[in-house]
Scaffold this motif. Sequence first.
Motif, mmCIF file in Angstrom:
data_model
loop_
_atom_site.group_PDB
_atom_site.id
_atom_site.type_symbol
_atom_site.label_atom_id
_atom_site.label_comp_id
_atom_site.label_asym_id
_atom_site.label_seq_id
_atom_site.Cartn_x
_atom_site.Cartn_y
_atom_site.Cartn_z
ATOM 1 N N ALA A 142 0.705 -1.120 -0.101
ATOM 2 C CA ALA A 142 -0.023 -0.008 0.050
ATOM 3 C C ALA A 142 1.022 1.353 -0.007
ATOM 4 O O ALA A 142 0.501 2.340 -0.680
ATOM 5 N N ALA A 143 1.975 1.119 0.722
ATOM 6 C CA ALA A 143 2.841 2.284 0.714
ATOM 7 C C ALA A 143 3.413 2.433 -0.753
ATOM 8 O O ALA A 143 3.508 3.797 -1.026
ATOM 9 N N LEU A 144 3.893 1.900 -1.401
ATOM 10 C CA LEU A 144 4.313 1.948 -2.592
ATOM 11 C C LEU A 144 3.170 2.444 -3.725
ATOM 12 O O LEU A 144 3.560 3.299 -4.381
ATOM 13 N N ALA A 145 1.927 1.965 -3.605
ATOM 14 C CA ALA A 145 0.788 2.286 -4.233
ATOM 15 C C ALA A 145 0.403 3.855 -3.881
ATOM 16 O O ALA A 145 0.174 4.698 -4.774
ATOM 17 N N SER A 146 0.391 4.264 -2.520
ATOM 18 C CA SER A 146 0.370 5.470 -2.307
ATOM 19 C C SER A 146 1.318 6.343 -2.965
ATOM 20 O O SER A 146 1.024 7.595 -3.339
ATOM 21 N N ALA A 147 2.689 6.156 -2.899
ATOM 22 C CA ALA A 147 3.734 6.833 -3.461
ATOM 23 C C ALA A 147 3.539 6.985 -5.130
ATOM 24 O O ALA A 147 3.688 8.102 -5.377
ATOM 25 N N ALA A 148 3.133 6.000 -5.666
ATOM 26 C CA ALA A 148 3.179 6.077 -7.017
ATOM 27 C C ALA A 148 1.871 6.964 -7.347
ATOM 28 O O ALA A 148 2.068 7.786 -8.367
ATOM 29 N N HIS A 149 0.733 7.038 -6.574
ATOM 30 C CA HIS A 149 -0.135 8.040 -6.867
ATOM 31 C C HIS A 149 0.085 9.515 -6.714
ATOM 32 O O HIS A 149 -0.086 10.260 -7.281
ATOM 33 N N ARG A 150 1.065 9.566 -5.466
ATOM 34 C CA ARG A 150 1.549 11.178 -5.433
ATOM 35 C C ARG A 150 2.332 11.382 -6.458
ATOM 36 O O ARG A 150 2.451 12.534 -6.960
ATOM 37 N N LEU A 151 3.332 10.557 -7.096
ATOM 38 C CA LEU A 151 4.493 10.820 -7.786
ATOM 39 C C LEU A 151 3.945 10.623 -9.336
ATOM 40 O O LEU A 151 4.423 11.814 -10.116
ATOM 41 N N ALA A 152 3.116 10.196 -9.575
ATOM 42 C CA ALA A 152 2.812 9.755 -10.956
ATOM 43 C C ALA A 152 1.299 10.036 -11.259
ATOM 44 O O ALA A 152 0.794 9.631 -12.513
ATOM 45 N N VAL A 161 -1.213 8.119 -10.633
ATOM 46 C CA VAL A 161 -1.761 6.782 -10.940
ATOM 47 C C VAL A 161 -2.678 6.413 -9.905
ATOM 48 O O VAL A 161 -2.145 6.473 -8.829
ATOM 49 N N PRO A 162 -3.961 5.890 -10.249
ATOM 50 C CA PRO A 162 -4.776 5.353 -9.032
ATOM 51 C C PRO A 162 -4.142 4.418 -8.075
ATOM 52 O O PRO A 162 -3.475 3.382 -8.697
ATOM 53 N N ALA A 163 -4.179 4.688 -6.808
ATOM 54 C CA ALA A 163 -3.268 3.801 -5.893
ATOM 55 C C ALA A 163 -4.119 2.457 -5.826
ATOM 56 O O ALA A 163 -3.196 1.424 -5.660
ATOM 57 N N ASP A 164 -5.459 2.561 -5.952
ATOM 58 C CA ASP A 164 -5.981 1.079 -5.805
ATOM 59 C C ASP A 164 -5.774 0.259 -7.141
ATOM 60 O O ASP A 164 -5.466 -1.042 -7.115
ATOM 61 N N LEU A 165 -5.374 0.854 -8.417
ATOM 62 C CA LEU A 165 -5.196 -0.024 -9.534
ATOM 63 C C LEU A 165 -3.545 -0.429 -9.344
ATOM 64 O O LEU A 165 -3.231 -1.465 -9.530
ATOM 65 N N ILE A 166 -2.458 0.520 -8.637
ATOM 66 C CA ILE A 166 -1.173 -0.115 -8.603
ATOM 67 C C ILE A 166 -1.197 -1.171 -7.690
ATOM 68 O O ILE A 166 -0.627 -2.386 -7.860
ATOM 69 N N ALA A 167 -2.022 -1.027 -6.585
ATOM 70 C CA ALA A 167 -2.062 -2.177 -5.510
ATOM 71 C C ALA A 167 -2.715 -3.373 -6.294
ATOM 72 O O ALA A 167 -2.075 -4.547 -6.056
ATOM 73 N N ALA A 168 -3.651 -3.476 -6.987
ATOM 74 C CA ALA A 168 -4.298 -4.324 -7.644
ATOM 75 C C ALA A 168 -3.100 -5.202 -8.702
ATOM 76 O O ALA A 168 -3.211 -6.210 -8.699
ATOM 77 N N VAL A 169 -2.674 -4.300 -9.531
ATOM 78 C CA VAL A 169 -1.397 -4.814 -10.320
ATOM 79 C C VAL A 169 -0.264 -5.491 -9.375
ATOM 80 O O VAL A 169 0.030 -6.706 -9.919
ATOM 81 N N GLN A 170 0.148 -4.822 -8.397
ATOM 82 C CA GLN A 170 0.925 -5.523 -7.743
ATOM 83 C C GLN A 170 0.698 -6.794 -7.001
ATOM 84 O O GLN A 170 1.587 -7.778 -6.987
ATOM 85 N N ALA A 171 -0.773 -6.997 -6.605
ATOM 86 C CA ALA A 171 -1.140 -8.395 -6.065
ATOM 87 C C ALA A 171 -0.870 -9.423 -7.043
ATOM 88 O O ALA A 171 -0.868 -10.612 -6.594
ATOM 89 N N LEU A 172 -0.720 -9.131 -8.239
ATOM 90 C CA LEU A 172 -0.751 -10.112 -9.364
ATOM 91 C C LEU A 172 0.581 -10.954 -9.340
ATOM 92 O O LEU A 172 0.758 -11.899 -9.834
ATOM 93 N N GLU A 173 1.783 -10.370 -8.748
ATOM 94 C CA GLU A 173 3.105 -11.235 -8.466
ATOM 95 C C GLU A 173 2.773 -12.220 -7.698
ATOM 96 O O GLU A 173 3.315 -13.339 -7.899
#
Length: 211
Positions: A177-187, A189-201
């Motif tokens: 969640a911390a990385l998803a939040s950082a991605a939202h602030r920096l780029a 990009v929706p944090a929930d989308l980043i978190a969902a993609v990360q979960a695919l690993e």
Amino acid sequence: MIGVTPLVLAPASRHAFERMAADGRRVLGARFVALVAYSATDAALFGDAIAAGDLDALGALVETWHREGLATPLVITPSEFRRSLDAFPIEYQAILDRHVIVAGASPFDGAAVTPVDLRRACEIQAKSHLIHLRQGWLEAGGHANELADLVARSAAPLRLLLTHLARRHDVGASGGAALASAAHRLADVPADLIAAVQALEDAPERGRALV
């Protein structure tokens, strides 16, 4: 600064790496510097000098290492590592961040990736990731299964990219969640989308739901 989870080797992995280190000592002799593990299967074998005969001798051991679950190690000198920090800043920063000295002395004293090199590498990585995603999208031809595989395969590269982007901006984010939040602030990009993609690993079968 970025929080980094320390690398902890399972007993079986450590024992396998220790055997690899013993092999490295036997081949390199007094030129052996260290064996450094940077994942459960990957390591770098450092020597003061590397000769063709060393590679022949080490090459004969590769199948044994593979049977023990280890990848073929990088074989490199400490000076080569330092001289190529600007060429492989992301890859080498990952090693500097998260490694275990299995045997020998640390070869990393004074080694550091510069912010300029990391910025350039992040830009290259981001552009490469985007271009390959577009290529994969075309090749998928609108087929949901192929698109799901593409999204799942993108999870690990995206995590690495965002981790180094966060490092570049000195944002504390080590994953989840911390990385998803950082991605939202920096780029933006929706944090929930980043978190969902990360979960695919860990659950690539969920890629179909993101298509």
